[in-house]
Design an enzyme around this catalytic site. Structure first.
Site, PDB file in Angstrom:
ATOM      1  N   LYS A 224       0.847  -1.196   0.000  1.00 51.63           N
ATOM      2  CA  LYS A 224       0.000   0.000   0.000  1.00 51.63           C
ATOM      3  C   LYS A 224       0.882   1.245   0.000  1.00 51.63           C
ATOM      4  O   LYS A 224       1.900   1.300   0.700  1.00 51.63           O
ATOM      5  CB  LYS A 224      -0.898  -0.017   1.240  1.00 51.63           C
ATOM      6  CG  LYS A 224      -1.965   1.092   1.257  1.00 51.63           C
ATOM      7  CD  LYS A 224      -2.865   0.968   2.487  1.00 51.63           C
ATOM      8  CE  LYS A 224      -3.935   2.051   2.529  1.00 51.63           C
ATOM      9  NZ  LYS A 224      -4.794   1.943   3.729  1.00 51.63           N
TER      10      LYS A 224
ATOM     11  N   SER B 154      -9.767   1.973   2.849  1.00 49.79           N
ATOM     12  CA  SER B 154      -8.879   2.714   1.989  1.00 49.79           C
ATOM     13  C   SER B 154      -7.866   1.856   1.253  1.00 49.79           C
ATOM     14  O   SER B 154      -7.297   2.298   0.264  1.00 49.79           O
ATOM     15  CB  SER B 154      -8.127   3.749   2.821  1.00 49.79           C
ATOM     16  OG  SER B 154      -7.287   3.092   3.759  1.00 49.79           O
TER      17      SER B 154
ATOM     18  N   SER C  26     -10.023  -0.413   7.144  1.00 49.06           N
ATOM     19  CA  SER C  26      -9.430  -0.230   5.818  1.00 49.06           C
ATOM     20  C   SER C  26      -8.726  -1.435   5.232  1.00 49.06           C
ATOM     21  O   SER C  26      -8.355  -1.421   4.061  1.00 49.06           O
ATOM     22  CB  SER C  26      -8.464   0.956   5.835  1.00 49.06           C
ATOM     23  OG  SER C  26      -9.174   2.170   5.744  1.00 49.06           O
TER      24      SER C  26
END
Lengths: 486, 487, 93
Positions: free
Chosen positions: B83, B157, B181
């Site tokens: 990420k 997210s 997330s």
């Protein structure tokens, strides 16, 4: 006259706030070295530059030093303390917040006893907390423009240096007492080794809150006085601010809450107003750090490891060396001077040692503006000098001259005495001089024989002159009167 | 393209490489090729790093050749999706924000260092800006699409991480979870998302959203992969004060120990939370029954303050965030807007650099901390947090594992909620209690609803990941759902 | 509800530039969000201690030992406007 009388009715209310660098090797929250005067931006890492994702970790030594300072200032060390974020934007603040302490500081509620010319003043310590120092802004334009830009340049070497904030109660009655408080605090911090507290290096900074008590006894509006970079300026700055406030009150004006700066060149204070003044620091517990839980044993251990404090040392000096309160106070206000004294007093008369060190030697140091550690006078010099006086080898006044020479050259007192012929004139030599003075001043000698003592002083003066001061005044007088049969 | 290799789990691939049936380089090449093929549709990455992947895969192969398998950890040979909120030295790290468009970190996140110096990174995954969002639409680099249905969001997210794994652009991924997330995009993309205990994985190098909530977590094809990836990144880190000094167990060794006698509690408040669709509820109930059949004792559990979690979360997280994002000021790194005075420079830099959601939450957090509001909002939310922790504590006296939906619905359509912050926030209702309490939680696929995967959440007590993974593994075994690469 | 003036004040605290249109929109959205958050006010939590961090750890320290630092060039590499080995900013006003 009327003015001084009026002045006396104004009662100053002064509180001080100190920021002190702790004597650690590394910064508060990262392993970068704490340095002074190194090239800019050579001691940084992701943590103290506030890089994304970097996290703070507490320096254990800083906690210890903070607690020790608190103990030395008679504070209570909290068993639960919390770090908080103080949020505001400024270029020297890399994260947009300063990690500080807010409602749960490491130490609260202490005091120090400060010797002043009006006696001892007890100054309360409100709190002591730990935080990180900001970086250094170098304002372009202050020291000449660079590359035609108009802004500031930033050096992050200082950013993150462990900092201790100490806030006093508004207990300080005069500017002089404020200076004495600062001196006392510095002496304590140095004595226990928590800070070098060198103002020139920025290791110790002092701000003041200043107000004048209202007639009904309540506090007046206070102003904050910043930028005082020596203790002399602390005294002068506060005096100037009090004067300014007094004038406003006398003209029936209103004192505005403000941040004032002291300009030592003009001996004036002025207000610096920033356009960005909406302060709301939005303190909240720093989620990247966990609370401190300091156990009683831990605190006790720090207490036991504290070296002798100035107040304790002073008491000891009075008791074991038989010094006056004043002399003991002066000597113990400076850790190095106290150590110097103790070395001398081991080998010479303690009272004489105190007189020489707190009097003549300290005057020379003050005149030159240097510390005892930078001086060429060593304890051995002092011991020798005192013994020269005690054995009547030199007169007290000649010894002063010898000390000045030692101070300049670092040479041994005995060799200076020999070189400059400063040995005390006594015995047969003094007799000869007395006889010669009688012979040279027959009229005055006759008057003394006739019982007129008024001219004795004149004749002694002549003897001293002839020996270039190397005679003991009392001895000279004794011999003179003996020879003139009165 | 070798579809078979891409269909393997990370664990299976690792074993094949270990047995020298495949090489790390072949795996990296396969991932790179798959990225080339589908990235145009998915947009799972902000930055792809094919050269890094190949170079490091070669180094892993070299080490395998020289030192035998002993010196190489099992996980090291499997390409990883990272990420874009994790600091990667020398590779730009944008956090999905324009303000960090050209920012290249000078250090690696500890979790990545733990994985290994030769981490075969295929790219930095897209995300909601600074991890704020539940759809990955709040990225300055365009939305990511759900490989199951390109008109739908992958969740957020960590939507890029989820979509990349679901689309076979990598075998596994690291995401971060602040209020769901990792779990919610895992649920939306039909895979496993694990949020470890707060303090289990170092946050050093995880660009902070909400410091007291953030955790890095594995996003994988199955539970075993999650256990292996957790093994790879866990451990105490002296650079993170909130990293716990708790020994890291061998997560794989107890995975198959079964759940006989395990006490499983179905969380009433979350089953009946606002917006939970009936099909989601029935999929969750089915998993509870499956666990019961596998030997667990299932009962009803209560977290009385669970539904206060969402409002508390939407105070605490933005408050911390408003402070955490203050460092993006155009002084030391990142974008800077021109202005004649420094404060105007700050305002313009942040106006131009942050997107709508970031601005909204900065405002919300700043407001909640500001003078006069602190007690009513932030302090009260912190007390709610205490109550929620108490709730979990008492629930864990009766149960080893709690079960609930991961989120109220399956993946929603792109554009559906992006202009309605409250509807978007409501998505996190089941996820935030575990975040506030700091307990581990995992989302695993429970089944399909209208052809879209639905996630079920399991939670357990602090540092009991072995139990959690064991339950997850058992649930997975009894479910009909198997990971399937899409599209 | 949150007034336009409050929005501007908070935006200034956060050093966040907002257009007039954003100020208006933000006011409405923040108002709605705050209203939904109001729910926590119905709990009586007077005697409940706050939780700042879910970990019950305390006293996490680091020894006072120097660690590797960044080279100056590395430190300045990402700076938008380095000048003479320093970071630069516009006039501080």
């Amino acid at each position: 006259m009327a003015e001084t009388k009026e002045k006396q009715t104004y009662q100053a209310v002064i509180g001080l706030e100190f920021h002190v660098h702790l004597a650690t090797r590394t910064k508060m929250f990262c392993g970068c070295r704490v340095t002074y005067g190194d090239p800019p931006n050579t001691h940084t890492c992701p943590v103290c530059l506030g890089h994304p994702g970097a996290l703070p970790v507490l320096n254990e030594k800083a906690i210890e030093l903070g607690a020790m300072a608190g103990i030395a200032l008679n504070c209570e060390v909290a068993d639960h303390a919390v770090f908080a974020r103080k949020n505001y934007f400024y270029p020297d603040l890399p994260k947009g917040y300063q990690i500080s302490q807010f409602d749960e500081p490491i130490c609260v509620g202490g005091h120090i006893d400060v010797p002043t010319s009006d006696g001892t003043v007890r100054v309360g310590i409100t709190r002591l907390h730990l935080e990180e120092d900001a970086a250094k802004n170098v304002h372009v334009g202050e020291s000449g423009r660079m590359h035609g830009s108009t802004g500031s340049l930033i050096d992050f070497n200082r950013g993150g240096t462990p900092l201790m904030e100490i806030v006093t109660e508004p207990d300080i009655p005069t500017p002089e007492a404020a200076r004495a408080t600062a001196n006392q605090l510095k002496a304590i911090l140095q004595a226990i080794g928590v800070s070098e507290a060198d103002m020139e290096k920025g290791q110790l900074r002092c701000d003041a809150n200043v107000s004048i008590r209202n007639l009904d006894g309540s506090f007046g509006t206070k102003t904050e006085l910043k930028n005082m970079n020596s203790f002399r300026f602390v005294e002068k700055g506060i005096a100037a601010e009090l004067e300014r406030q007094r004038e406003i009150i006398e003209e029936r004006g209103r004192i505005e809450q403000a941040t004032m700066h002291y300009d030592p060149n003009k001996d004036e204070v002025y207000s610096l107003r920033s356009k960005e003044e909406a302060h709301d620091y939005r303190y909240f517990p720093e989620p990247d750090l966990l609370p401190l839980e300091l156990s009683r044993e831990w605190i006790e251990d720090k207490k036991n490891r504290l070296p002798e404090l100035p107040a304790e040392m002073k008491k000891r000096f009075v008791e074991s060396y038989g010094l006056s309160d004043y002399d003991a106070g002066v000597l113990t206000a400076d850790r190095d001077l106290a150590a110097f004294y103790e070395e001398v007093a081991e080998n010479a008369d303690p009272k004489q040692s105190a007189n020489w060190i707190s009097g003549d030697l300290r005057a020379l140091l003050n005149e030159e503006g240097i510390e005892i550690s930078d001086s060429k006078v060593g304890p051995k010099h002092m011991i020798e000098l005192i013994s020269l006086v005690e054995t009547d080898t030199v007169s007290r006044s000649a010894a002063r001259t010898v000390l000045e020479h030692v101070f300049e050259s670092g040479d041994a007192p005995s060799s200076i005495v020999e070189r400059d012929g400063l040995a005390q004139t006594g015995g047969d030599e003094l007799d000869g001089v007395v006889e010669a003075v009688i012979a040279d001043n027959p009229d005055e000698a006759e008057r003394v024989r006739g019982g007129d003592k008024k001219v004795v002083g004149f004749l002694v003066g002549q003897i001293m002159k002839a020996t270039r001061g190397n005679a003991d005044g009392g001895q000279a007088r004794e011999r003179l009167l003996e020879k003139l049969g009165s | 393209m070798d579809r078979t290799m891409l269909d393997l789990t990370a664990y299976e691939l690792a074993r094949k490489i270990e047995a020298r049936e495949l090489s790390a380089r072949e795996a990296a090449e396969a991932a790179n090729a798959r990225i080339d093929a589908v990235e145009g549709d998915i947009n799972a990455f902000v930055t792809t790093t094919p050269e890094i992947a190949l170079e490091r895969a070669d180094r892993v192969d070299e080490r395998l050749k020289n030192g035998g398998a002993d010196g190489v950890k099992l996980w090291e040979s499997v390409p990883l999706v990272v990420k874009d909120v994790l600091s990667t030295k020398g590779t730009r790290t944008t956090c999905g924000s324009k303000i960090l468009e050209d920012f290249t970190p000078v250090y690696n996140a500890t979790a990545l260092e733990n994985f290994g110096g030769d981490l075969v990174m295929v790219g930095k995954a897209n995300m909601d800006e600074f991890a704020m969002g539940s759809s990955t639409e709040n990225s300055a680099y365009g939305p990511t699409r759900n490989p199951w249905d390109l008109d739908r969001v992958p969740g957020g997210s960590s939507g890029g991480s989820a979509a990349a794994v679901a689309a076979g652009e990598g075998w596994w991924a690291l995401g971060t979870d602040t209020g769901g997330s990792v779990r919610q995009p895992g649920a939306f993309c039909g895979m496993v998302g694990l949020k470890p205990t707060y303090g289990r994985v170092s946050r050093y190098g995880l660009v902070a959203f909400a410091s007291s909530l953030d955790q890095i977590g594995p996003m994988t094809r199955d539970t075993r992969d999650a256990a292996l990836l957790l093994q790879a990144i866990s451990g105490h880190d002296p650079n993170d004060s909130t990293s716990a000094k708790v020994e890291v167990p061998d997560y794989l060794s107890t995975l198959e120990d079964g759940i006989s006698g395990l006490r499983v509690g179905v969380v009433t408040e979350l089953m009946n939370a606002e917006g939970v669709e009936s099909e989601v509820k029935s999929i969750t109930e089915k998993m509870a029954r499956d666990l019961e059949e596998a030997g667990a004792e299932v009962g009803e559990a209560s977290l009385p303050h669970a539904t206060y979690g969402l409002p508390a979360y939407y105070i605490i997280a933005p408050a911390e965030l408003s402070s955490n994002l203050a460092r993006f000021d155009g002084v030391r790194y990142g974008k800077r807007a021109e202005a004649s005075g420094v404060h105007e420079m700050y305002r313009r830099t942040r106006e131009e650099g942050f997107g709508d959601e970031a601005k909204r939450r900065i405002m919300l957090g700043t407001y909640a901390l500001s003078s006069g509001y602190y007690d009513a909002y932030y302090a009260q939310a912190q007390k709610v947090r205490t109550k929620i922790i108490d709730d979990f504590r008492s629930a864990f006296r009766d149960f080893d594992v709690l079960i609930s939906p991961t989120c109220p619905t399956a993946a929603f359509e792109l554009g559906d909620k992006v202009n309605d912050p409250l509807a978007m926030y409501a998505n996190d209702i089941c996820a935030v209690p575990a975040s506030l309490a700091g307990v581990p939680a995992i989302s695993i696929p429970g089944g399909l609803s209208n052809g879209l995967p639905v996630g079920v959440q399991l939670m357990s007590d602090h540092f009991t990941e072995p139990t959690l993974l064991r339950a997850s593994y058992a649930a997975e075994k009894s479910s009909d759902f198997r990971f399937e690469m899409k599209p | 509800m949150i007034s336009e003036e409050q929005v501007r004040h908070v935006a200034n605290l956060a050093r966040l530039g907002l257009t007039d249109e954003e100020v208006e929109r933000m006011g409405g959205q923040l108002g709605a969000i705050l209203e939904s958050i109001e729910k926590i006010q119905e709990l009586d939590l007077d005697n409940v201690p706050p939780t700042a961090n879910p970990l019950s750890l305390t006293n996490v320290f680091r020894p006072d030992e120097p660690k590797p630092e960044l080279d100056r060039d590395e430190a300045l590499a990402s700076a938008p406007a380095p000048e003479d080995d320093l970071f630069s900013v516009p006039r501080i006003d």
